[in-house]
Every structure is written in structure tokens, then in C-alpha cells.
Design a protein around this motif. Structure first.
Motif, short mmCIF file in Angstrom:
data_model
loop_
_atom_site.label_atom_id
_atom_site.label_comp_id
_atom_site.label_asym_id
_atom_site.label_seq_id
_atom_site.Cartn_x
_atom_site.Cartn_y
_atom_site.Cartn_z
N ILE A 56 -0.58 -9.36 -4.09
CA ILE A 56 -0.45 -10.10 -5.34
C ILE A 56 0.80 -9.68 -6.12
O ILE A 56 1.60 -10.54 -6.53
CB ILE A 56 -1.72 -9.97 -6.19
CG1 ILE A 56 -2.88 -10.73 -5.55
CG2 ILE A 56 -1.48 -10.50 -7.62
CD1 ILE A 56 -4.21 -10.51 -6.25
N PRO A 57 1.04 -8.38 -6.35
CA PRO A 57 2.27 -8.02 -7.08
C PRO A 57 3.54 -8.33 -6.30
O PRO A 57 4.59 -8.60 -6.91
CB PRO A 57 2.11 -6.52 -7.33
CG PRO A 57 1.11 -6.05 -6.33
CD PRO A 57 0.19 -7.20 -6.10
N ILE A 58 3.47 -8.34 -4.98
CA ILE A 58 4.63 -8.73 -4.17
C ILE A 58 4.93 -10.21 -4.38
O ILE A 58 6.09 -10.62 -4.55
CB ILE A 58 4.39 -8.40 -2.69
CG1 ILE A 58 4.25 -6.88 -2.50
CG2 ILE A 58 5.53 -8.95 -1.82
CD1 ILE A 58 3.82 -6.47 -1.11
N ASP A 82 -0.38 -5.20 -14.16
CA ASP A 82 -1.84 -5.22 -14.10
C ASP A 82 -2.36 -4.74 -12.75
O ASP A 82 -3.40 -4.08 -12.68
CB ASP A 82 -2.37 -6.64 -14.35
CG ASP A 82 -2.24 -7.08 -15.81
OD1 ASP A 82 -2.09 -6.20 -16.68
OD2 ASP A 82 -2.31 -8.29 -16.06
N HIS A 83 -1.67 -5.08 -11.69
CA HIS A 83 -2.14 -4.70 -10.36
C HIS A 83 -1.62 -3.35 -9.91
O HIS A 83 -2.37 -2.55 -9.33
CB HIS A 83 -1.77 -5.79 -9.35
CG HIS A 83 -2.69 -6.97 -9.39
ND1 HIS A 83 -2.51 -8.01 -10.28
CD2 HIS A 83 -3.81 -7.26 -8.69
CE1 HIS A 83 -3.48 -8.90 -10.10
NE2 HIS A 83 -4.28 -8.46 -9.15
N ASP A 84 -0.36 -3.07 -10.16
CA ASP A 84 0.21 -1.79 -9.72
C ASP A 84 -0.13 -0.65 -10.67
O ASP A 84 -0.13 0.52 -10.28
CB ASP A 84 1.73 -1.91 -9.59
CG ASP A 84 2.14 -2.62 -8.31
OD1 ASP A 84 1.31 -2.71 -7.38
OD2 ASP A 84 3.29 -3.10 -8.23
N GLY A 85 -0.41 -0.99 -11.93
CA GLY A 85 -0.70 0.02 -12.94
C GLY A 85 0.56 0.45 -13.66
O GLY A 85 1.68 0.30 -13.16
N ILE A 93 -5.15 -2.52 -8.16
CA ILE A 93 -5.22 -2.04 -6.77
C ILE A 93 -6.02 -0.75 -6.70
O ILE A 93 -6.86 -0.56 -5.80
CB ILE A 93 -3.80 -1.85 -6.20
CG1 ILE A 93 -3.12 -3.21 -6.03
CG2 ILE A 93 -3.84 -1.11 -4.87
CD1 ILE A 93 -1.67 -3.14 -5.63
N GLU A 94 -5.82 0.13 -7.66
CA GLU A 94 -6.60 1.36 -7.72
C GLU A 94 -8.08 1.04 -7.95
O GLU A 94 -8.97 1.65 -7.33
CB GLU A 94 -6.08 2.26 -8.84
CG GLU A 94 -6.92 3.52 -9.08
CD GLU A 94 -6.98 4.46 -7.88
OE1 GLU A 94 -7.94 5.24 -7.79
OE2 GLU A 94 -6.06 4.41 -7.03
N LEU A 172 -17.63 -1.58 -9.52
CA LEU A 172 -17.52 -2.99 -9.85
C LEU A 172 -16.58 -3.25 -11.02
O LEU A 172 -16.46 -4.38 -11.49
CB LEU A 172 -18.90 -3.57 -10.16
CG LEU A 172 -19.98 -3.39 -9.08
CD1 LEU A 172 -21.28 -4.05 -9.53
CD2 LEU A 172 -19.52 -3.96 -7.75
N GLU A 173 -15.89 -2.21 -11.48
CA GLU A 173 -15.02 -2.35 -12.66
C GLU A 173 -13.92 -3.38 -12.43
O GLU A 173 -13.50 -4.05 -13.38
CB GLU A 173 -14.41 -0.99 -13.01
CG GLU A 173 -13.67 -0.95 -14.34
CD GLU A 173 -12.23 -1.45 -14.25
OE1 GLU A 173 -11.73 -1.94 -15.28
OE2 GLU A 173 -11.64 -1.36 -13.16
N TYR A 174 -13.47 -3.53 -11.18
CA TYR A 174 -12.42 -4.51 -10.91
C TYR A 174 -12.86 -5.90 -11.35
O TYR A 174 -12.10 -6.63 -12.01
CB TYR A 174 -12.05 -4.54 -9.43
CG TYR A 174 -11.03 -5.62 -9.11
CD1 TYR A 174 -9.67 -5.39 -9.27
CD2 TYR A 174 -11.43 -6.89 -8.70
CE1 TYR A 174 -8.74 -6.39 -9.02
CE2 TYR A 174 -10.52 -7.89 -8.46
CZ TYR A 174 -9.18 -7.64 -8.61
OH TYR A 174 -8.26 -8.64 -8.37
N PHE A 175 -14.08 -6.28 -11.00
CA PHE A 175 -14.57 -7.61 -11.35
C PHE A 175 -14.65 -7.78 -12.86
O PHE A 175 -14.32 -8.83 -13.40
CB PHE A 175 -15.94 -7.86 -10.73
CG PHE A 175 -15.98 -7.68 -9.23
CD1 PHE A 175 -14.95 -8.17 -8.44
CD2 PHE A 175 -17.03 -7.03 -8.61
CE1 PHE A 175 -14.98 -8.01 -7.05
CE2 PHE A 175 -17.07 -6.87 -7.25
CZ PHE A 175 -16.05 -7.35 -6.47
N GLN A 176 -15.09 -6.73 -13.55
CA GLN A 176 -15.20 -6.79 -15.01
C GLN A 176 -13.83 -7.02 -15.65
O GLN A 176 -13.69 -7.85 -16.55
CB GLN A 176 -15.81 -5.50 -15.54
CG GLN A 176 -16.07 -5.50 -17.04
CD GLN A 176 -17.12 -6.51 -17.43
OE1 GLN A 176 -18.25 -6.46 -16.96
NE2 GLN A 176 -16.77 -7.44 -18.31
N SER A 177 -12.84 -6.30 -15.18
CA SER A 177 -11.50 -6.43 -15.78
C SER A 177 -10.89 -7.80 -15.52
O SER A 177 -10.20 -8.36 -16.37
CB SER A 177 -10.58 -5.34 -15.23
OG SER A 177 -10.32 -5.52 -13.86
#
Length: 232
Positions: A56-58, A82-85, A93-94, A172-177
Motif C-alpha cells: 500500500i505505501p509503495i 499511516d502504514h509505515d509509521g 504494517i506493524e 484486532l487493533e488494525y481493524f479498529q484504526s
């Protein structure tokens, strides 16, 4: 004689109508959200979707590289962060790697991409290559599958804890964010698409682009369904 352009409201309705082909309706996703998936199927999905996450970030960097509009670049760069941090935020990604650990996978297994299926790799690479080669407004338009993303994340948050007690809920934090981030992102890309695709021909092109992205996501699910059918 060429057809008149749809109004913004009509065009948006056409775009939203494509949600009927979103992979929330794919049998493999329905299997997972209904609680009928096995641990192997869940782990296979997480490991394969990681390849999508890291690309996605690529993809977004490719859009930035082609974009001549400074205002768009200033907004779009947030997607990469957002994805790479950045700073104290470890990024999406993390968060996905934490999901992988929560379902019983090791980081090494996921990060070395050894579980990524050829069909998944082919679909994701096709999407990244589209973003590299297409005019940047078309690449922005391709992100509009985000119109349908909050619902799929909300389903997982609602269904997975009750169906898969063996998954650490912290994973499941990824889905929440993504519930809130996807809404924020789609506001920008939808407004830009409605503005720039302002003839019937361009609007038809936009619909084809979103259909292509929907096909990418569907193909990923097809590949996983075929590989993990009947897996315990």
C-alpha cells in the motif's frame, strides 16, 4: 452524440453501487466472518494479506511520484505515514504484524513472504503497477474501494471476538484504526474523483478503474479460497 455527464450525486451513486462486487461478499470472507473458518484459513488469510499491506505505501509513493499537484501531495503523503509509521505511531504494517502474532504466526514467517500465494502476488503487483503507470488522478480513483472498507472492518471487530476466542483481541487493533482512517481517506479521494472525472466518458473510465481494483481484491480471495479450502 455523447451522453451528458452525470451530476455529482448521480456519479457518486454509481460509484457506491459498485459495492455489490466488494470482497465483503466473497465466500471466503463470508466464511471467516460467519465463524466457520479454521485456524489454518485465518492464518493463511493474514499471511497473504500482509503482502497487500506492505505494498500500500509503495502504491501511494508511486502516486506521489506522478502527482503534479502540491496540495494533493501534501494530503496523500499521510497515507504512507499511516502504514509505515512515524514518530511514536508504529503504523498499520506493524499493527498487521501484531495481528499475525495474535493468530499464532511468527513475524519471520509473515515477513519473509513464504506463505504468499502466486495469485495474491500477481493481483497485488498488478495494482501497484497500475498506480505507477496510470495518470495520477486515475490512481487516486482506484483507491475508492475504501468506500466499502469501514463495513468490512466493523464486521471483523463484531464477529471475530465471539467466533475466534483463540485470537488475542489486542491483535484486532488494525481493524479498529482503519474504520476511521478509511473514512478520512475516502473523503479526499472521492471529492477529487467527483471533481476531475466530469464528463460521461471520464466517469465511465472511473467506474472501470474501481471495478479493476475490486477485481484485484476478489482475485486475492479467490486464490486463498482455492489454497485453503478444507484446511483444518
Amino acid at each position: 452524440m455523447s451522453l451528458a455527464a452525470w451530476s455529482r450525486e448521480e456519479f457518486e451513486a454509481q460509484l457506491r453501487g459498485l459495492g455489490r462486487a466488494y470482497h465483503i461478499h466473497h465466500p471466503f470472507n463470508v466464511l471467516m466472518n460467519s465463524g466457520a473458518a479454521t485456524p489454518t484459513q485465518i492464518r493463511g488469510w493474514v499471511a497473504n494479506r500482509y503482502y497487500y499491506q506492505i505494498n500500500i505505501p509503495i502504491k501511494d509513493a508511486a502516486i506521489l511520484a506522478n502527482c503534479t499537484d502540491r496540495a494533493v501531495r501534501r494530503s496523500w503523503v499521510q497515507r504512507i505515514l499511516d502504514h509505515d509509521g512515524y514518530g511514536g505511531d508504529p503504523g498499520g504494517i506493524e499493527s498487521w504484524l501484531r495481528l499475525a502474532e495474535a493468530v499464532g504466526l511468527s513475524r519471520e514467517t509473515v515477513e519473509n513472504l513464504s506463505e504468499v500465494l502466486p495469485g495474491v502476488r500477481f493481483a497485488v503487483d498488478a495494482y501497484v503497477n497500475f498506480a505507477r503507470r496510470a495518470p495520477w488522478p486515475e490512481a487516486v480513483c482506484s483507491s475508492l474501494t475504501e468506500l466499502f472498507a469501514p463495513e468490512i472492518h466493523k464486521q471483523r471487530l463484531a464477529n471475530w471476538p465471539q467466533h475466534y476466542a483463540w485470537i488475542d483481541r489486542a491483535g484486532l487493533e488494525y481493524f479498529q484504526s482503519r474504520v476511521s482512517l478509511a473514512r478520512r481517506d475516502v473523503e479526499f479521494s472521492l471529492a477529487l474523483t467527483l471533481e476531475r472525472f466530469d464528463t460521461r466518458a471520464l466517469q465511465a473510465r472511473a467506474l472501470d478503474i474501481v471495478k479493476f481494483k475490486l477485481d484485484v481484491l476478489w482475485q486475492m480471495s479467490d486464490a486463498m479460497a482455492l489454497r485453503y479450502a478444507g484446511a483444518a
